[in-house]
Design an enzyme around this catalytic site. Structure first.
Site, mmCIF file in Angstrom:
data_model
loop_
_atom_site.group_PDB
_atom_site.id
_atom_site.type_symbol
_atom_site.label_atom_id
_atom_site.label_comp_id
_atom_site.label_asym_id
_atom_site.label_seq_id
_atom_site.Cartn_x
_atom_site.Cartn_y
_atom_site.Cartn_z
ATOM 1 N N CYS B 92 0.826 -1.274 0.044
ATOM 2 C CA CYS B 92 0.245 0.023 0.161
ATOM 3 C C CYS B 92 1.013 1.221 0.563
ATOM 4 O O CYS B 92 0.792 1.897 -0.212
ATOM 5 C CB CYS B 92 -1.026 0.437 1.360
ATOM 6 S SG CYS B 92 -1.804 -1.673 1.380
ATOM 7 N N HIS B 357 -8.736 3.792 -2.048
ATOM 8 C CA HIS B 357 -7.441 3.528 -2.417
ATOM 9 C C HIS B 357 -6.453 2.410 -3.250
ATOM 10 O O HIS B 357 -7.372 1.685 -3.039
ATOM 11 C CB HIS B 357 -7.229 2.715 -0.743
ATOM 12 C CG HIS B 357 -5.846 2.104 -0.670
ATOM 13 N ND1 HIS B 357 -4.705 2.256 -0.763
ATOM 14 C CD2 HIS B 357 -5.512 1.179 0.576
ATOM 15 C CE1 HIS B 357 -3.320 2.357 -0.122
ATOM 16 N NE2 HIS B 357 -4.225 0.865 0.397
ATOM 17 N N CYS B 387 -0.224 3.284 6.202
ATOM 18 C CA CYS B 387 0.757 1.368 6.604
ATOM 19 C C CYS B 387 0.373 0.856 5.562
ATOM 20 O O CYS B 387 -0.306 0.721 4.454
ATOM 21 C CB CYS B 387 -0.539 1.442 7.785
ATOM 22 S SG CYS B 387 -2.541 1.406 7.666
#
Lengths: 717, 401
Positions: B92, B357, B387
């Site tokens: 991510c 996202h 994160c």
């Protein structure tokens, strides 16, 4: 040729009938391997002239499993020896596959472990449609894996999704189930057609090969990274962890070998499997599982703790006095085993209620299709409910299962012995009262014995047989035979306060309470107990068992202590104290909806927030200390039992601890725990704990010698 | 003395719903990013031959997103042959990782002008398409104590005492802020996406759910309870034995959305900017990479920012705005409480719960979003942090110039 016959059929197929002289199940031991070599040599020589090969067995089973002693020997020889052994087996099985003629496994009976691996190396499998036949890989129960290509072939034949449950859960399939997933190819109703069917297939499939030996072969369902497998592959490791808590490596290893095998060639997958076998072989759980669950359990089953009294006894009619929770369960187990039962209680209503318990269980079985109505009725008909003691006159054994009250029990023994023949055995299901004390109420103490059943009786396989001072070897032998007759596992202990199972388990609970009193967070206590492998934490267990009941028996033990000038109750006095604390707050346990936990209607539970008012829950303690306090407390108490002669042989303690109260199976039981840790390491850690937390952790002096003496294969004298 | 790493521009596509009915489903990911490069060139009258590299974050580098998509994007955009390209995977955090790599190369003086950012078409190359050992190798997963990120987020909520209401309320706030921002044009650096016929297929973020109320959210079932029950809760409790039970509070509504999108950030030295007549918008002051416990997985933002600030010799009070990726609501709540940062400085224009996202692209999008708002409010310093799987964290400190 020894151990197998080799016949050329009229149609040209070579019929191999396996018939191991030394094993009723054709176990795959060294002699089996020699036999396979001989067969393969002959087949290779005859290759040009035979049309195919049929593998079958002359026994009830096809081939069922490996040689446990051999596996232990391999472990002693080392990882390379284990690797070489399975590579050798693989080479033999591969020869069948690559012989150049069709090979059919004609499964006349169960094929388990290596037997199933042999069947998978055939090009085709036909089986009798007999629901008693089982197929599966039980190696996970031994702490190893099927190293003869079982993982590689089942994955390449069935795909990961179908093979993995079979491999990791040690499940056994009947022929219908096996056909469904593709493990076998054909089902036949008659044994006579088995060979003919095999021959027909051979005639029609002269060019038979294994799918993985054909060009363009792809693993069914994709490899471990195939998107359709992603969800399952991502979940499997945690699903296995939930069951094993990371304490039993075999299921995990099988998953990883199976998955990794999909990334490589057949040969490389085989090599990965062999290495996996060798790695597992060397793990402590493999040794512990084999020693306790196979070797020691085998000793128990073959009567190693049973006195050498001739003739296996069968109980024809069992009397059960007390139709409460235990009595009705004992009646059910006996009736299932074909024994006539006379179930007695004070009132007819009470006995009918007890009998109705069996009816309920049997009705459920019928509803689930597990039993026919006729079977149910036949079993129920064996239970005769009565309020009249005279009806027990025909019993050859009577089990008393009433309240834990010495006076009440003694009265019953007097009454029943007035009615019974002199040869009948009188047994008591007491869990706390000394047998010898109760035996004083008997006219024939040599015929008197303790038979401690566990709740729920229909699910708990173990029975703790307790010998009183006067109990004769014949009585013990009969009791032993009876427990096996009702298909349960007997352990033999000598009379002493708390016997073996109650005593050792009570200190687990007591230590949990001590930790709580010492201010350790109850969440930690419960979680670390489970992390150590206990099925339930000590606080939850107390709620299950009910603290008011525990308190009653604690007080009864205290009273007995006063009477006998003994101090048994001290061993779990903190448990007694906390049971009092909680019960007096109206929180006796689960069936009251409140104990250490609060219980919701949906069955879920949450630790009672009020505990924080009673116990700080903030004490700092190393997690290893918390865990070891719980486990070592039990093991040291068990060590005292061995030292005092409560048990005579490690097998009874090991098997007993696992089956009676869930002592973690990966340890092999309370005594194997010591062996596995190493006696010196165990003693050192126990002493460390004793120094830090109290002398209850101090192992008996000379325990190492006691342990050695108790680890023997000799029968009990 | 390191060279300054100047942000000359930061553009992003609007985020399309990451399903077959999303507005960007019909636009291949290569085009999503190459069109952004075209826009970057146009907006800055860029002599592309001066760009040495296009480093693109992408978490599923297979199929349409395979083969070093950064280079493919440069070629597709018609940029000079002199432009290299690559792809980076830090899960991510990939889209911010590329920004940090670019910054380091420029600061070190080894390179002068780089495009960073990322691309992710979750509707065409879904999560799991490139799943590797971390998610599939049982030996590693058991050793790591691997649980699915949603279960990690639930563990964070449990440890932090965040109730279902707390996380749902946070989600509602994210939606509300995003709606206002979109309506009022706060998202200044969005470049509408056109299809191959030149028609605009999406001009604004479409994932935002207007009309979200806490009552609506309360009716949703927890997404990760089943996975937890099957075994992942047991793994959490084994690592965190002080936890009695995992409280499963995350649902699709309080977790980041699955979307398609791309981002591109133009980063270079002061010298190249002067040479090419580029207008500086910001400066990358510091970058940080951290890694922490993998089972809880998503607790790295606070440690990452502390490391970042220490390196920059600044304090939390020196930071005007934070963009903390809303992977899950509890992640941001924990960050807020762990560092004591007032919530009115965090994700002021909404976050991934409302906007979505697009995994490999998000980091670059946060930089653009942050810069837009620093400019709009004439504020000085902002921090982007995400994160990342495996317990990692990536952070960047930027200053408006």
């Amino acid at each position: 040729m020894q151990n197998a016959t080799y016949d050329i059929r009229p149609g040209g197929a070579a019929l191999i009938t396996i018939d191991m002289q030394d094993s009723p199940v054709n176990a795959m031991n060294d002699a089996f391997s020699v036999m396979l070599d001989e067969i393969l040599a002959k087949l290779t020589a005859d290759k040009a002239s035979i049309k195919g090969v049929i593998l079958t067995s002359a026994k009830q089973v096809f081939v069922a499993g490996g040689d446990v002693a051999k596996i232990l020997q391999l472990r002693e020889d080392g990882a390379e020896a284990g690797y070489a052994f399975v590579e050798g087996l693989k080479a033999q099985l591969r020869q069948f596959e690559k012989l150049g003629v069709p090979v059919v496994a004609a499964l006349n009976g169960s094929a388990l472990g290596g037997g199933l691996e042999l069947a998978l190396a055939a090009h085709h499998r036909v089986s009798l449609d007999d629901p008693k036949i089982q197929f599966g890989f039980p190696e996970v129960g031994l702490g190893v894996l099927p190293g003869g290509g079982g993982i590689v072939r089942s994955v390449r034949m069935l795909g990961l999704m179908k093979a993995l449950p079979l491999l990791t859960e040690g499940r056994r399939l009947n022929p219908v189930q096996a056909l469904e997933i593709g493990l076998i190819d054909e089902l036949l109703t008659s044994k006579d057609t088995l060979i003919a069917c095999a021959e027909a297939w051979i005639a029609a499939n002269a060019d038979a090969t294994q799918p993985w030996d054909r060009k363009g072969y792809r693993i069914p369902g994709g490899d471990m990274f195939a998107p359709q497998n992603a969800g399952a592959m991502a979940s499997f490791p945690s699903m296995i962890f939930k069951k094993t808590r990371g304490l039993l490596p075999a299921a995990e290893k099988k998953l990883n070998v199976a998955a990794e095998g999909t990334q490589v060639s057949f040969a490389a997958a085989c090599e990965i499997e062999s290495r996996g076998f060798a790695e597992l072989l060397m793990t402590p759980p493999a040794e512990n599982l084999i020693r306790t669950m196979f070797i020691q359990m085998g000793e128990i089953v073959s009567g190693a703790s049973r006195p050498a009294v001739e003739g296996k006894n069968k109980v024809a009619t069992l009397g059960v006095i007390g139709a409460g929770m235990m009595g009705r369960g004992i009646a059910y187990s006996a009736a299932l085993a074909g024994i006539n039962v006379v179930l007695k209680d004070v009132t007819v209503e009470a006995t009918e209620k007890g009998r109705a318990y069996s009816q309920d269980l049997l009705d459920k079985d019928v509803a689930r299709g597990k039993r026919t109505v006729e079977e149910r009725d036949e079993i129920l008909a064996r239970i005769h409910a009565t309020a009249d003691m005279a009806d027990l006159a025909s019993c050859d054994m009577v089990i008393e299962a009433v309240f834990e009250d010495v006076g009440l029990k003694r009265g019953i023994f007097r009454d029943i012995e007035a009615v019974l023949p002199a040869s009948a055995i009188v047994a008591t299901n007491t869990s706390t009262l000394p047998i010898s004390l109760l035996a004083t109420g008997s006219q024939r103490p040599d015929h008197f014995i303790g038979l401690h059943f566990f709740s729920p009786v229909d699910k708990m396989h173990i029975v703790e047989i307790i010998c009183g001072e006067a109990t004769s070897p014949e009585t013990l032998a009969k009791a032993y035979d009876f427990v096996q007759q009702i298909k349960k596992t007997p352990i033999v202990v000598n009379d002493s306060r708390g016997f073996f199972t109650s005593r050792v388990f009570s200190v687990f609970i007591d230590e949990g309470d001590r930790l709580l009193k010492d201010g350790v967070d109850p969440v930690l206590i419960e979680n670390l107990a489970r992390q150590a492998g206990m099925p339930v934490g000590p606080l939850a267990v107390q709620d299950e068992v009910m603290m008011d009941m525990l308190l009653r028996t604690f007080r009864a033990n205290q009273a007995l202590d006063a009477e006998l000038d003994d101090d048994y109750a001290k061993v779990y006095e903190i448990c007694g104290e906390l049971c009092d604390t909680m019960s007096s707050r109206g929180r006796p346990g689960r069936s009251a909806g409140a104990g250490f936990y609060d219980y919701a209607a949906d069955g879920s539970k949450v630790l009672w927030p009020g505990l924080a008012d009673l116990f700080s829950g903030k004490a700092e303690m190393a997690h290893d200390d918390i865990r070891d306090r719980l486990m070592y407390r039990m093991v040291v108490e068990a060590a005292r039992c061995l030292d005092e002669g409560v048990v005579n042989n490690v097998r009874d303690g090991n098997v007993g601890s696992i089956l009676a109260f869930g002592f973690p199976v990966h340890t092999g039981g309370v005594y194997q725990f010591v062996r596995s840790a190493g006696v010196d390491a165990f003693m050192a850690r126990a002493r460390e704990l004793a120094q830090a937390f109290g002398e209850r952790f101090e192992p008996p002096a000379g325990f190492a010698d006691v342990l050695d003496r108790a680890t023997s294969l000799n029968r009990n004298a | 003395m390191p060279h300054a790493a100047i942000i000359y521009d930061a553009v992003r596509t609007p985020r399309g719903k990451g399903k077959a009915d999303g507005s960007l489903h019909g636009v291949k990911p290569l085009k999503l990013i190459s069109d952004l490069l075209v826009a970057l060139q146009a907006r800055n009258d860029l002599d592309t031959a001066q760009v040495s590299d296009v480093i693109m974050g992408c978490s599923q580098p297979v199929g349409e997103q395979g083969s070093a998509i950064g280079k493919s994007a440069a070629l597709m955009a018609g940029w000079s042959d002199a432009v290299a390209g690559s792809q980076v995977d830090r899960f991510c955090g990939s889209g911010l990782e590329t920004v940090n790599i670019a910054a380091a190369k420029v600061m070190s003086g080894m390179e002068d002008l780089i495009v960073a950012g990322g691309v992710e078409s979750m509707s065409r190359v879904p999560m799991g398409a490139a799943a590797g050992a971390y998610f599939m190798d049982g030996e590693l997963m058991t050793k790591t104590g691997f649980v699915s990120q949603g279960v990690s987020a639930d563990l964070i909520a449990t440890l932090g005492g965040y109730s279902r209401q707390d996380v749902d309320a946070f989600a509602v706030r994210s939606q509300q802020k995003a709606m206002v921002a979109r309506a009022q044009g706060h998202y200044a650096s969005i470049v509408p996406v056109r299809n191959s016929l030149g028609q605009i297929v999406l001009a604004e973020d479409e994932f935002i759910k207007s009309g979200t109320t806490i009552e609506v959210l309360a009716g949703l079932k927890p997404s990760f309870a089943k996975l937890g029950e099957m075994g992942m809760d047991a793994i959490c409790l084994a690592k965190y034995p002080q936890v009695a039970a995992i409280n499963h509070v995350h649902t699709p509504a309080n977790s980041s959305g699955i979307v398609d999108g791309a981002s591109a950030v133009l980063i270079g030295s002061e010298a190249i900017g002067e040479q090419l007549g580029l207008t500086p918008r910001g400066r990358i002051v510091a970058t940080a990479t951290v890694s922490t416990e993998p089972t809880i997985m998503l607790a790295a933002p606070a440690p990452a920012v502390l490391k970042l600030l220490a390196r920059a010799k600044l304090t939390l009070d020196d930071i005007d705005l934070f963009e903390v990726n809303e992977a899950f609501a509890s992640v941001v709540l924990r960050f807020r409480d762990e560092l004591g940062v007032p919530e009115d400085k965090i994700n002021v224009n909404g976050g991934a719960i409302a906007l979505g996202h697009p995994i490999g692209a998000t980091g670059g999008m946060l930089v653009g979003t942050l810069l837009d708002e620093l400019e709009r409010r004439q504020l000085k310093r902002g921090v982007c942090v995400l994160c990342v799987g495996g317990g990692m964290g990536v952070a960047t400190l930027i200053e408006r110039v």
